[in-house]
Scaffold this active site. Structure first.
Site, mmCIF file in Angstrom:
data_model
loop_
_atom_site.group_PDB
_atom_site.id
_atom_site.type_symbol
_atom_site.label_atom_id
_atom_site.label_comp_id
_atom_site.label_asym_id
_atom_site.label_seq_id
_atom_site.Cartn_x
_atom_site.Cartn_y
_atom_site.Cartn_z
ATOM 1 N N HIS A 378 -11.576 19.455 3.817
ATOM 2 C CA HIS A 378 -12.585 19.769 4.833
ATOM 3 C C HIS A 378 -13.984 19.753 4.218
ATOM 4 C CE1 HIS A 378 -11.991 20.826 9.051
ATOM 5 N NE2 HIS A 378 -13.162 21.456 9.012
ATOM 6 N N ASN A 384 -14.889 16.302 10.303
ATOM 7 C CA ASN A 384 -13.817 16.086 9.324
ATOM 8 C C ASN A 384 -12.624 15.352 9.928
ATOM 9 O OD1 ASN A 384 -14.585 17.786 6.739
ATOM 10 N ND2 ASN A 384 -15.152 19.035 8.505
#
EC number: 2.7.7.108
Length: 495
Positions: A378, A384
């Protein structure tokens, strides 16, 4: 006779000087207690310092362990493989505290509500087993599902439901998944271990067969010439579908028709936010970057991933686009690594992406693992998921596969399988990506065939598309028959 003269005695010092030379008796006597006090204080200070360092060290290990709870170290779980984002050395350093945390969690006390749910689940479990023994599989199935909903992490529930799925429903893949979960929660569960040892090789062979079938469909698609008109139309439609579904997974409310209109006309849609428009335009930029640059590259670097992300957020948040996050973030129950660890983890991720070992993986397995690794780290404040899906499709396209469409209707399953990966089992997520890959391949093959039907992904009515996609989620009768014949043969060898 002379005698030696006596030496005169030295003069006595003055009284004040004599007092300085010979301090009072009480001061000399108190030097020992004072020295002892200093030693005691020094010992206490040293002990406190040592205890503080030890506590900080353990707390740091515990904090890191919370990030590593999904990376099991026990060899019998058979998941210490290429999906881990930490090195073997780091995992070994955490082994002792990991084992302690497992034993603590197994013996942890439950709240009153949790204990009530567990008690109800165990009652439902016993009733389910009675129904199964009585030959009432439908009722047993519903009771097992009810028990699982009440206590989804209870080893006994997972174990018995897995046995029911294996022996009654002949679903060995899902049964093996539940055995695995039971072992993750209770590593000393001998029954779960014995069951998993029985099913692991069979499931692995089934997974390999599935990937081989995807290669066959990919090869069939590759045999179609680029000049084929139906193929060109399918690619164009799939492009719109890919962007529509990818932003839809993240909550974008644009319809497929609106998404197509924005991409074709660059005109705004009334009643929709600027951010929703910009998310679509950002995905368009990123897809074009992949087609023009990344697909032809031999190695994928951190810079390439940053450039990909910069385009994803280029219109939404140009300041954060292409930059690692500088703050700690929280994603549901998952706590991603801290910002101070991102540079090192991304360097390791880059090495793994371009390693010789990764090149030996099946393309679908490789792409799914890359997706999971990146979304687990992440590295960005936003985008993401979109960036991870784009990277996954980049790797698939380099292997001759089309970009995979993950339907927004499957959003809950998508996140559920990512959660299972965080808990220790990456295989359900890889199978989910394999399912989506097969559906996308079917899209192209059906579009370029002589069949009159429309394929699910190309149906213009979104409700129809969702309904048809749901129908395709389960294997057909022929596939079930093939799997059953393979498993019931007991040979463990491919036919």
């Amino acid at each position: 006779m002379g005698t030696e003269a006596e030496q005169p005695s030295p003069p006595s010092p003055p009284a004040q000087q004599q007092e300085q030379t010979n301090p009072p008796l009480w001061n000399a006597q108190n030097q020992k207690p004072a020295r002892l006090y200093r030693l005691v204080l020094f010992f206490i200070a040293g002990s406190l310092a040592a205890w503080t360092i030890h506590a900080l060290s353990n707390s740091n290990l515990v904090w890191k362990l919370r990030q590593l709870h999904h990376l099991p170290t026990a060899h019998y779980l058979q998941t210490r493989d290429e999906f881990a984002v930490y090195s073997v050395e780091e995992l070994n350093a955490f082994k002792e505290i990991y084992d302690k945390s497992v034993s603590d969690s197994v013996g942890a006390s439950y709240t009153k509500d949790e204990q009530t749910s567990i008690n109800e689940a165990l009652v439902s479990l016993r009733m389910a087993q009675d129904m199964y023994l009585a030959g009432k599989d439908d009722k047993a199935s519903r009771l097992f599902e009810h028990a699982l909903a009440l206590a989804p992490r209870h080893p006994e529930v997972l174990l018995r439901y897995g046995e029911f799925l294996e022996h009654s429903q002949r679903n060995i893949v899902l049964a093996d998944q539940y055995y695995f979960q039971a072992l993750t929660i209770s590593p000393s569960n001998s029954e779960a271990l014995a069951n998993r040892q029985r099913t692991a090789d069979v499931v692995q062979t089934l997974d390999e067969r599935r990937l081989q079938s995807l290669d066959s469909k990919r090869d069939a698609l590759s045999a179609i010439h680029e000049s084929n008109g139906a193929l060109r139309r399918a690619k164009k439609e799939a492009y719109f579908q890919h962007i529509y579904h990818s932003v839809g997974i993240e909550g974008n409310t644009m319809t497929l028709a609106q998404t197509r209109s924005i991409l074709e006309t660059r005109m705004a849609v009334d009643g929709k936010s600027i951010d929703e428009h910009n998310e679509i335009l950002g995905m368009d930029l990123a897809m074009k970057y992949i087609n023009a640059s990344l697909v032809q590259k031999i190695d994928i670097t951190i810079k390439d991933i940053l450039e990909l992300h910069r385009r994803v957020l280029g219109h939404v948040d140009p300041i954060e686009g292409g930059e690692f996050r500088r703050n700690q973030v929280y994603v549901g129950g998952h706590v991603p690594p801290g910002p101070g660890d991102l540079a090192l983890l991304m360097q390791r991720f880059e090495r793994w992406l371009n390693s010789e070992h990764s090149s030996t993986l099946h393309p679908v397995n490789y792409a799914a693992l890359a997706h999971y690794k990146l979304v687990h780290i992440h590295p960005f404040i936003d985008g993401n998921g979109r960036t991870s899906r784009l990277l996954m499709n980049t790797l698939l396209m380099r292997a001759g596969y089309p970009p995979v469409i993950i339907p927004k209707q499957q959003r809950n399953k998508y996140y559920h399988f990512l959660k299972l990966a965080n808990e220790g089992d990456i295989r359900p997520f890889v199978r989910f990506i394999a399912d989506c890959t097969e559906k996308t391949l079917d899209l192209y093959l059906w579009a370029t065939s002589d069949l009159p039907q429309q394929i699910p992904m190309l149906i213009q009515t979104e409700s129809e598309a969702g309904e048809r996609l749901a129908q395709m989620q389960s294997p057909n009768v022929a596939q079930r028959s093939s799997i059953l014949e393979f498993y019931e043969s007991g040979s463990g060898a491919l036919p």
